[in-house]
Design a protein around this motif. Structure first.
Motif, PDB file in Angstrom:
ATOM      1  N   LEU A   1      -3.469 -23.237 -14.211  1.00  0.00           N
ATOM      2  CA  LEU A   1      -3.599 -22.174 -13.203  1.00  0.00           C
ATOM      3  C   LEU A   1      -4.414 -22.657 -12.001  1.00  0.00           C
ATOM      4  O   LEU A   1      -4.120 -22.300 -10.861  1.00  0.00           O
ATOM      5  N   SER A   2      -5.415 -23.465 -12.253  1.00  0.00           N
ATOM      6  CA  SER A   2      -6.262 -23.958 -11.166  1.00  0.00           C
ATOM      7  C   SER A   2      -5.461 -24.777 -10.164  1.00  0.00           C
ATOM      8  O   SER A   2      -5.711 -24.724  -8.963  1.00  0.00           O
ATOM      9  N   ARG A   3      -4.511 -25.545 -10.674  1.00  0.00           N
ATOM     10  CA  ARG A   3      -3.702 -26.387  -9.800  1.00  0.00           C
ATOM     11  C   ARG A   3      -2.715 -25.589  -8.967  1.00  0.00           C
ATOM     12  O   ARG A   3      -2.160 -26.107  -8.003  1.00  0.00           O
ATOM     13  N   ARG A   4      -2.454 -24.372  -9.407  1.00  0.00           N
ATOM     14  CA  ARG A   4      -1.513 -23.518  -8.665  1.00  0.00           C
ATOM     15  C   ARG A   4      -2.224 -22.267  -8.203  1.00  0.00           C
ATOM     16  O   ARG A   4      -1.684 -21.165  -8.278  1.00  0.00           O
ATOM     17  N   ALA A   5      -3.411 -22.483  -7.705  1.00  0.00           N
ATOM     18  CA  ALA A   5      -4.341 -21.387  -7.429  1.00  0.00           C
ATOM     19  C   ALA A   5      -3.782 -20.323  -6.486  1.00  0.00           C
ATOM     20  O   ALA A   5      -4.107 -19.156  -6.608  1.00  0.00           O
ATOM     21  N   ARG A   6      -2.908 -20.718  -5.563  1.00  0.00           N
ATOM     22  CA  ARG A   6      -2.443 -19.764  -4.560  1.00  0.00           C
ATOM     23  C   ARG A   6      -1.130 -19.083  -4.935  1.00  0.00           C
ATOM     24  O   ARG A   6      -0.688 -18.158  -4.277  1.00  0.00           O
ATOM     25  N   THR A   7      -0.494 -19.571  -5.967  1.00  0.00           N
ATOM     26  CA  THR A   7       0.791 -19.000  -6.383  1.00  0.00           C
ATOM     27  C   THR A   7       0.561 -17.752  -7.230  1.00  0.00           C
ATOM     28  O   THR A   7      -0.332 -17.742  -8.077  1.00  0.00           O
ATOM     29  N   PRO A   8       1.355 -16.707  -7.018  1.00  0.00           N
ATOM     30  CA  PRO A   8       1.234 -15.520  -7.872  1.00  0.00           C
ATOM     31  C   PRO A   8       1.413 -15.899  -9.342  1.00  0.00           C
ATOM     32  O   PRO A   8       2.235 -16.763  -9.673  1.00  0.00           O
ATOM     33  N   ILE A   9       0.662 -15.239 -10.197  1.00  0.00           N
ATOM     34  CA  ILE A   9       0.670 -15.588 -11.620  1.00  0.00           C
ATOM     35  C   ILE A   9       2.055 -15.445 -12.247  1.00  0.00           C
ATOM     36  O   ILE A   9       2.423 -16.212 -13.147  1.00  0.00           O
ATOM     37  N   LYS A  10       2.847 -14.513 -11.759  1.00  0.00           N
ATOM     38  CA  LYS A  10       4.177 -14.301 -12.359  1.00  0.00           C
ATOM     39  C   LYS A  10       5.036 -15.563 -12.342  1.00  0.00           C
ATOM     40  O   LYS A  10       5.461 -16.017 -13.414  1.00  0.00           O
ATOM     41  N   PRO A  11       5.313 -16.143 -11.175  1.00  0.00           N
ATOM     42  CA  PRO A  11       6.131 -17.372 -11.211  1.00  0.00           C
ATOM     43  C   PRO A  11       5.456 -18.530 -11.943  1.00  0.00           C
ATOM     44  O   PRO A  11       6.154 -19.403 -12.488  1.00  0.00           O
ATOM     45  N   VAL A  12       4.146 -18.550 -11.997  1.00  0.00           N
ATOM     46  CA  VAL A  12       3.464 -19.621 -12.739  1.00  0.00           C
ATOM     47  C   VAL A  12       3.789 -19.523 -14.233  1.00  0.00           C
ATOM     48  O   VAL A  12       3.993 -20.528 -14.909  1.00  0.00           O
ATOM     49  N   LEU A  13       3.863 -18.305 -14.743  1.00  0.00           N
ATOM     50  CA  LEU A  13       4.191 -18.111 -16.168  1.00  0.00           C
ATOM     51  C   LEU A  13       5.609 -18.573 -16.498  1.00  0.00           C
ATOM     52  O   LEU A  13       5.934 -18.793 -17.661  1.00  0.00           O
ATOM     53  N   LEU A  14       6.445 -18.679 -15.479  1.00  0.00           N
ATOM     54  CA  LEU A  14       7.826 -19.112 -15.715  1.00  0.00           C
ATOM     55  C   LEU A  14       7.968 -20.636 -15.710  1.00  0.00           C
ATOM     56  O   LEU A  14       9.052 -21.158 -15.952  1.00  0.00           O
ATOM     57  N   MET A  15       6.875 -21.346 -15.413  1.00  0.00           N
ATOM     58  CA  MET A  15       6.960 -22.807 -15.333  1.00  0.00           C
ATOM     59  C   MET A  15       6.978 -23.415 -16.730  1.00  0.00           C
ATOM     60  O   MET A  15       6.023 -23.321 -17.494  1.00  0.00           O
ATOM     61  N   GLN A  16       8.083 -24.083 -17.006  1.00  0.00           N
ATOM     62  CA  GLN A  16       8.334 -24.577 -18.364  1.00  0.00           C
ATOM     63  C   GLN A  16       7.423 -25.732 -18.755  1.00  0.00           C
ATOM     64  O   GLN A  16       7.264 -26.029 -19.942  1.00  0.00           O
ATOM     65  N   GLN A  17       6.809 -26.410 -17.773  1.00  0.00           N
ATOM     66  CA  GLN A  17       5.915 -27.529 -18.112  1.00  0.00           C
ATOM     67  C   GLN A  17       4.704 -27.043 -18.899  1.00  0.00           C
ATOM     68  O   GLN A  17       4.076 -27.819 -19.623  1.00  0.00           O
ATOM     69  N   ARG A  18       4.327 -25.791 -18.728  1.00  0.00           N
ATOM     70  CA  ARG A  18       3.163 -25.288 -19.447  1.00  0.00           C
ATOM     71  C   ARG A  18       3.487 -24.112 -20.356  1.00  0.00           C
ATOM     72  O   ARG A  18       2.805 -23.881 -21.359  1.00  0.00           O
ATOM     73  N   PHE A  19       4.522 -23.353 -19.990  1.00  0.00           N
ATOM     74  CA  PHE A  19       4.876 -22.160 -20.771  1.00  0.00           C
ATOM     75  C   PHE A  19       6.325 -22.270 -21.260  1.00  0.00           C
ATOM     76  O   PHE A  19       7.176 -21.479 -20.858  1.00  0.00           O
ATOM     77  N   PRO A  20       6.597 -23.262 -22.114  1.00  0.00           N
ATOM     78  CA  PRO A  20       7.976 -23.505 -22.534  1.00  0.00           C
ATOM     79  C   PRO A  20       8.562 -22.309 -23.284  1.00  0.00           C
ATOM     80  O   PRO A  20       7.964 -21.812 -24.228  1.00  0.00           O
TER      81      PRO A  20
END
Length: 269
Positions: free
Chosen positions: A149-168
């Motif tokens: 999350l720190s590396r994507r600090a400015r991105t809304p949490i919703k699309p971050v949760l869809l990133m398969q590299q961390r949330f497969p």
DNA sequence: TCCTATGTTGTATG
DNA sequence: ACATACAACATAGG
């Protein structure tokens, strides 16, 4: 349709075909699902081979055929696996059919966002072994989520949760379900979450994945099971839905390119 | 006709 | 190099 739990459900549809020989293979050779593989080689390799075993990881499945071939399937948005009678006549969207003595194992996908990939060799392909560790494994730690999350600090949490590299395996409905349970607004910048919120998010990711796998993934029914009304799931698709926890109206809006549903009474900016 | 859809990827831009 | 935003893929159903 398919996220973590649905993929596991569909993987098991082919269980009756495990241990049995594939007598014939039918393909729609020009279907987009074969973009990264050669349908002719798939037919050649799988014909006469025995379907040995299967695994699911994230949103993908891997089937072993004989001791030197692997069939990878990604269901995309509309893919499905089903079990049909051996004399099944392939329909328009049945792009791959493995015909055995007792059954036909069918992969269908109308929109063709899915992918079928063949790998030859004694070991699973690298694209399989490189899938991120499951969210239910020990490797999925609060610290790993925090760093991500720190590396994507400015991105809304919703699309971050869809990133398969961390949330497969997490997809659109699971992400909304997780944020709703954690009472986190989907537009919150990923870097703005307090340590306690990250811990809660981590816990809800695991809770939703675990319960969905048991409820949907392990179901032996011929049709997908829907989560109960106490979940956000059955309320999120249509306008005018109400939050099962507060009774307040749910909101729907596109966030990060995907329709997102949340309960403004619980999830505040 | 128009809009939506449980996903990923390539490309342009910062 | 890295993060971010978004069009593109293709089809069916409301």
């Amino acid at each position: 349709m398919p996220e973590l739990a649905e993929v596991e459900y569909f993987r098991q549809r082919w269980n009756p075909g495990l241990g049995a020989r594939i007598e014939r293979v039918h393909v729609h050779p020009k279907a987009g699902v074969f973009k990264t593989s050669d349908p002719g080689q798939i037919v050649k390799t799988l014909t006469e081979a025995t379907l040995v075993s299967s695994e699911a990881a994230a949103k993908q499945m891997l089937f072993r055929a004989g001791d030197n071939a692997w069939l990878g399937i990604h269901l995309g948005m509309t893919g499905e696996l089903s079990l049909q009678p051996a004399d099944h006549a392939p329909r328009k969207s049945d792009h791959l059919v493995l015909i055995q003595r007792e059954h036909a194992l069918v992969f269908s996908d109308p929109r063709m966002f899915g992918r079928v990939q063949l790998h030859i060799g004694p070991e699973p392909p690298s694209w399989w072994t490189q899938i991120a560790p499951p969210v239910l494994s020990e490797a999925f730690t609060v610290g790993a989520v925090d760093a991500f999350l720190s590396r994507r600090a400015r991105t809304p949490i919703k699309p971050v949760l869809l990133m398969q590299q961390r949330f497969p395996g997490i997809g659109n409905w699971m992400a909304d379900e997780i944020l709703w349970r954690a009472a986190i607004h989907p537009k919150r910048p990923a870097g703005s979450l307090a340590p306690e919120e990250i811990k809660l998010l981590h816990r809800e990711v695991r809770w939703v994945a675990d319960r969905a796998l048991k409820l949907i993934g392990a179901a032996q029914t011929p049709v997908l099971v829907d989560p109960p009304k106490s979940w956000l799931f059955p309320h999120r698709w249509t306008d005018g839905g109400r939050c099962p926890k507060t009774g307040a109206r749910l909101l729907r809006e596109e966030i990060g390119g995907r329709t997102t549903c949340w309960s403004p009474a619980r999830q505040k900016l």
